[in-house]
Design a protein around this motif. Structure first.
Motif, PDB file in Angstrom:
ATOM      1  N   SER A  96      11.045 -14.411   1.831  1.00 20.58           N
ATOM      2  CA  SER A  96      11.071 -13.372   0.813  1.00 20.58           C
ATOM      3  C   SER A  96       9.636 -12.924   0.558  1.00 20.58           C
ATOM      4  O   SER A  96       8.768 -13.751   0.263  1.00 20.58           O
ATOM      5  N   ILE A  97       9.393 -11.624   0.719  1.00 25.99           N
ATOM      6  CA  ILE A  97       8.061 -11.062   0.553  1.00 25.99           C
ATOM      7  C   ILE A  97       8.076 -10.133  -0.649  1.00 25.99           C
ATOM      8  O   ILE A  97       8.946  -9.276  -0.767  1.00 25.99           O
ATOM      9  N   THR A  98       7.109 -10.299  -1.536  1.00 27.41           N
ATOM     10  CA  THR A  98       6.969  -9.430  -2.698  1.00 27.41           C
ATOM     11  C   THR A  98       5.588  -8.814  -2.660  1.00 27.41           C
ATOM     12  O   THR A  98       4.585  -9.517  -2.478  1.00 27.41           O
ATOM     13  N   VAL A  99       5.548  -7.496  -2.819  1.00 28.15           N
ATOM     14  CA  VAL A  99       4.287  -6.769  -2.711  1.00 28.15           C
ATOM     15  C   VAL A  99       4.367  -5.505  -3.554  1.00 28.15           C
ATOM     16  O   VAL A  99       5.452  -4.970  -3.784  1.00 28.15           O
ATOM     17  N   GLY A 100       3.222  -5.028  -4.002  1.00 29.42           N
ATOM     18  CA  GLY A 100       3.159  -3.774  -4.747  1.00 29.42           C
ATOM     19  C   GLY A 100       3.339  -2.587  -3.811  1.00 29.42           C
ATOM     20  O   GLY A 100       3.167  -2.705  -2.590  1.00 29.42           O
ATOM     21  N   PRO A 101       3.656  -1.431  -4.355  1.00 33.14           N
ATOM     22  CA  PRO A 101       3.974  -0.268  -3.525  1.00 33.14           C
ATOM     23  C   PRO A 101       2.805   0.239  -2.671  1.00 33.14           C
ATOM     24  O   PRO A 101       3.004   0.601  -1.510  1.00 33.14           O
ATOM     25  N   VAL A 102       1.608   0.260  -3.204  1.00 31.16           N
ATOM     26  CA  VAL A 102       0.455   0.749  -2.435  1.00 31.16           C
ATOM     27  C   VAL A 102       0.138  -0.223  -1.301  1.00 31.16           C
ATOM     28  O   VAL A 102      -0.064   0.189  -0.151  1.00 31.16           O
ATOM     29  N   ASP A 103       0.115  -1.513  -1.607  1.00 29.72           N
ATOM     30  CA  ASP A 103      -0.155  -2.503  -0.563  1.00 29.72           C
ATOM     31  C   ASP A 103       0.953  -2.518   0.481  1.00 29.72           C
ATOM     32  O   ASP A 103       0.681  -2.719   1.672  1.00 29.72           O
ATOM     33  N   PHE A 104       2.193  -2.291   0.063  1.00 26.06           N
ATOM     34  CA  PHE A 104       3.291  -2.208   1.032  1.00 26.06           C
ATOM     35  C   PHE A 104       3.040  -1.069   2.022  1.00 26.06           C
ATOM     36  O   PHE A 104       3.172  -1.259   3.233  1.00 26.06           O
ATOM     37  N   LEU A 105       2.683   0.106   1.507  1.00 27.22           N
ATOM     38  CA  LEU A 105       2.411   1.238   2.401  1.00 27.22           C
ATOM     39  C   LEU A 105       1.296   0.903   3.378  1.00 27.22           C
ATOM     40  O   LEU A 105       1.356   1.273   4.555  1.00 27.22           O
ATOM     41  N   LYS A 106       0.287   0.185   2.906  1.00 26.61           N
ATOM     42  CA  LYS A 106      -0.827  -0.189   3.781  1.00 26.61           C
ATOM     43  C   LYS A 106      -0.384  -1.174   4.862  1.00 26.61           C
ATOM     44  O   LYS A 106      -0.787  -1.062   6.015  1.00 26.61           O
ATOM     45  N   VAL A 107       0.457  -2.126   4.503  1.00 30.13           N
ATOM     46  CA  VAL A 107       0.941  -3.106   5.479  1.00 30.13           C
ATOM     47  C   VAL A 107       1.764  -2.423   6.561  1.00 30.13           C
ATOM     48  O   VAL A 107       1.545  -2.646   7.757  1.00 30.13           O
ATOM     49  N   VAL A 108       2.723  -1.584   6.171  1.00 33.91           N
ATOM     50  CA  VAL A 108       3.629  -0.995   7.153  1.00 33.91           C
ATOM     51  C   VAL A 108       3.001   0.150   7.944  1.00 33.91           C
ATOM     52  O   VAL A 108       3.596   0.628   8.902  1.00 33.91           O
ATOM     53  N   SER A 109       1.793   0.553   7.551  1.00 33.75           N
ATOM     54  CA  SER A 109       1.101   1.588   8.313  1.00 33.75           C
ATOM     55  C   SER A 109      -0.035   1.001   9.146  1.00 33.75           C
ATOM     56  O   SER A 109      -0.766   1.733   9.800  1.00 33.75           O
ATOM     57  N   GLY A 110      -0.188  -0.322   9.092  1.00 37.30           N
ATOM     58  CA  GLY A 110      -1.240  -0.967   9.863  1.00 37.30           C
ATOM     59  C   GLY A 110      -2.623  -0.801   9.259  1.00 37.30           C
ATOM     60  O   GLY A 110      -3.620  -1.165   9.873  1.00 37.30           O
ATOM     61  N   VAL A 111      -2.701  -0.270   8.044  1.00 35.14           N
ATOM     62  CA  VAL A 111      -3.982  -0.045   7.382  1.00 35.14           C
ATOM     63  C   VAL A 111      -4.450  -1.305   6.657  1.00 35.14           C
ATOM     64  O   VAL A 111      -5.638  -1.599   6.618  1.00 35.14           O
ATOM     65  N   GLY A 112      -3.505  -2.053   6.095  1.00 33.89           N
ATOM     66  CA  GLY A 112      -3.841  -3.257   5.339  1.00 33.89           C
ATOM     67  C   GLY A 112      -3.609  -4.517   6.140  1.00 33.89           C
ATOM     68  O   GLY A 112      -2.755  -4.562   7.017  1.00 33.89           O
ATOM     69  N   ASN A 113      -4.353  -5.551   5.825  1.00 36.26           N
ATOM     70  CA  ASN A 113      -4.235  -6.837   6.491  1.00 36.26           C
ATOM     71  C   ASN A 113      -3.325  -7.742   5.643  1.00 36.26           C
ATOM     72  O   ASN A 113      -3.737  -8.195   4.571  1.00 36.26           O
ATOM     73  N   PRO A 114      -2.090  -8.011   6.111  1.00 37.92           N
ATOM     74  CA  PRO A 114      -1.164  -8.814   5.302  1.00 37.92           C
ATOM     75  C   PRO A 114      -1.674 -10.226   5.015  1.00 37.92           C
ATOM     76  O   PRO A 114      -1.430 -10.758   3.935  1.00 37.92           O
ATOM     77  N   MET A 115      -2.410 -10.829   5.942  1.00 39.13           N
ATOM     78  CA  MET A 115      -2.928 -12.180   5.698  1.00 39.13           C
ATOM     79  C   MET A 115      -3.956 -12.164   4.566  1.00 39.13           C
ATOM     80  O   MET A 115      -3.957 -13.037   3.709  1.00 39.13           O
ATOM     81  N   MET A 116      -4.820 -11.158   4.564  1.00 39.13           N
ATOM     82  CA  MET A 116      -5.820 -11.050   3.501  1.00 39.13           C
ATOM     83  C   MET A 116      -5.125 -10.769   2.164  1.00 39.13           C
ATOM     84  O   MET A 116      -5.510 -11.320   1.130  1.00 39.13           O
ATOM     85  N   MET A 117      -4.098  -9.937   2.193  1.00 47.52           N
ATOM     86  CA  MET A 117      -3.347  -9.650   0.961  1.00 47.52           C
ATOM     87  C   MET A 117      -2.682 -10.915   0.427  1.00 47.52           C
ATOM     88  O   MET A 117      -2.626 -11.135  -0.778  1.00 47.52           O
ATOM     89  N   PHE A 118      -2.179 -11.749   1.339  1.00 48.42           N
ATOM     90  CA  PHE A 118      -1.567 -13.010   0.933  1.00 48.42           C
ATOM     91  C   PHE A 118      -2.620 -13.915   0.302  1.00 48.42           C
ATOM     92  O   PHE A 118      -2.402 -14.507  -0.757  1.00 48.42           O
ATOM     93  N   MET A 119      -3.767 -14.004   0.943  1.00 53.45           N
ATOM     94  CA  MET A 119      -4.823 -14.893   0.449  1.00 53.45           C
ATOM     95  C   MET A 119      -5.365 -14.438  -0.907  1.00 53.45           C
ATOM     96  O   MET A 119      -5.806 -15.260  -1.703  1.00 53.45           O
ATOM     97  N   THR A 120      -5.323 -13.131  -1.175  1.00 56.01           N
ATOM     98  CA  THR A 120      -5.830 -12.623  -2.452  1.00 56.01           C
ATOM     99  C   THR A 120      -4.731 -12.453  -3.496  1.00 56.01           C
ATOM    100  O   THR A 120      -4.997 -11.987  -4.599  1.00 56.01           O
ATOM    101  N   GLY A 121      -3.497 -12.812  -3.146  1.00 55.68           N
ATOM    102  CA  GLY A 121      -2.400 -12.757  -4.103  1.00 55.68           C
ATOM    103  C   GLY A 121      -1.739 -11.398  -4.252  1.00 55.68           C
ATOM    104  O   GLY A 121      -0.852 -11.223  -5.087  1.00 55.68           O
ATOM    105  N   LYS A 122      -2.127 -10.419  -3.437  1.00 54.39           N
ATOM    106  CA  LYS A 122      -1.509  -9.094  -3.517  1.00 54.39           C
ATOM    107  C   LYS A 122      -0.137  -9.080  -2.849  1.00 54.39           C
ATOM    108  O   LYS A 122       0.698  -8.244  -3.166  1.00 54.39           O
TER     109      LYS A 122
END
Length: 151
Positions: free
Chosen positions: A103-129
């Motif tokens: 189960s993955i929970t994420v905010g809307p802006v970070d979600f858009l970044k993850v699914v567009s390859g712009v955001g790093n999901p591992m870094m978001m996980f480590m920072t709690g986003k």
């Protein structure tokens, strides 16, 4: 269309164009779009495309129910989607009612970044986003299961 406003016509944007729009937009504009009536259309379209982007050659014997919870809905709620990976296929369930392996929970802006390859999901996980509950090994490799377009 070169502006993030093109997301209003989201069904006619290919994944690479979408990634470019997300990459070029400021977070404040992405948040505004994801707090508008377009949010549901954007999320529905993204999740409808997940099965098309699935890479069975990378999935191996992966069988999993994955719940995606995108918080920050205009009404204060959460939009939830369920992807089922089984026997080399990925399908979007009509409703998230199975027990998830992840189960993955994420905010809307970070979600858009993850699914567009712009955001790093591992870094978001480590920072709690991005929060992951369940199979963390699957969470760490989930991006490899999909052909995520990059801008």
């Amino acid at each position: 269309m070169s502006d993030i406003d093109a997301l209003g016509d989201f069904n006619n944007i290919d994944p690479k164009q979408f990634a470019g729009l997300v990459k070029s937009a400021p977070d404040s504009r992405l948040a505004e779009i994801m707090n508008s009536p377009q949010r549901k259309t954007i999320l529905d379209t993204i999740f409808t495309r997940f099965p098309e982007l699935f890479r069975p050659d990378r999935a191996g014997a992966t069988n999993a129910v994955i719940h995606w919870n995108i918080n920050g809905a205009p009404d204060g709620g959460v939009d939830s989607y369920e992807l089922v990976i089984a026997n080399g296929t990925c399908v979007l369930s009509p409703s998230p009612d199975q027990d998830p392996k992840l189960s993955i929970t994420v905010g809307p802006v970070d979600f858009l970044k993850v699914v567009s390859g712009v955001g790093n999901p591992m870094m978001m996980f480590m920072t709690g986003k991005l929060k992951a509950k369940g199979d963390l090994g699957l969470a760490a490799s989930i991006a490899n299961l999909f052909d995520i377009p990059k801008a």
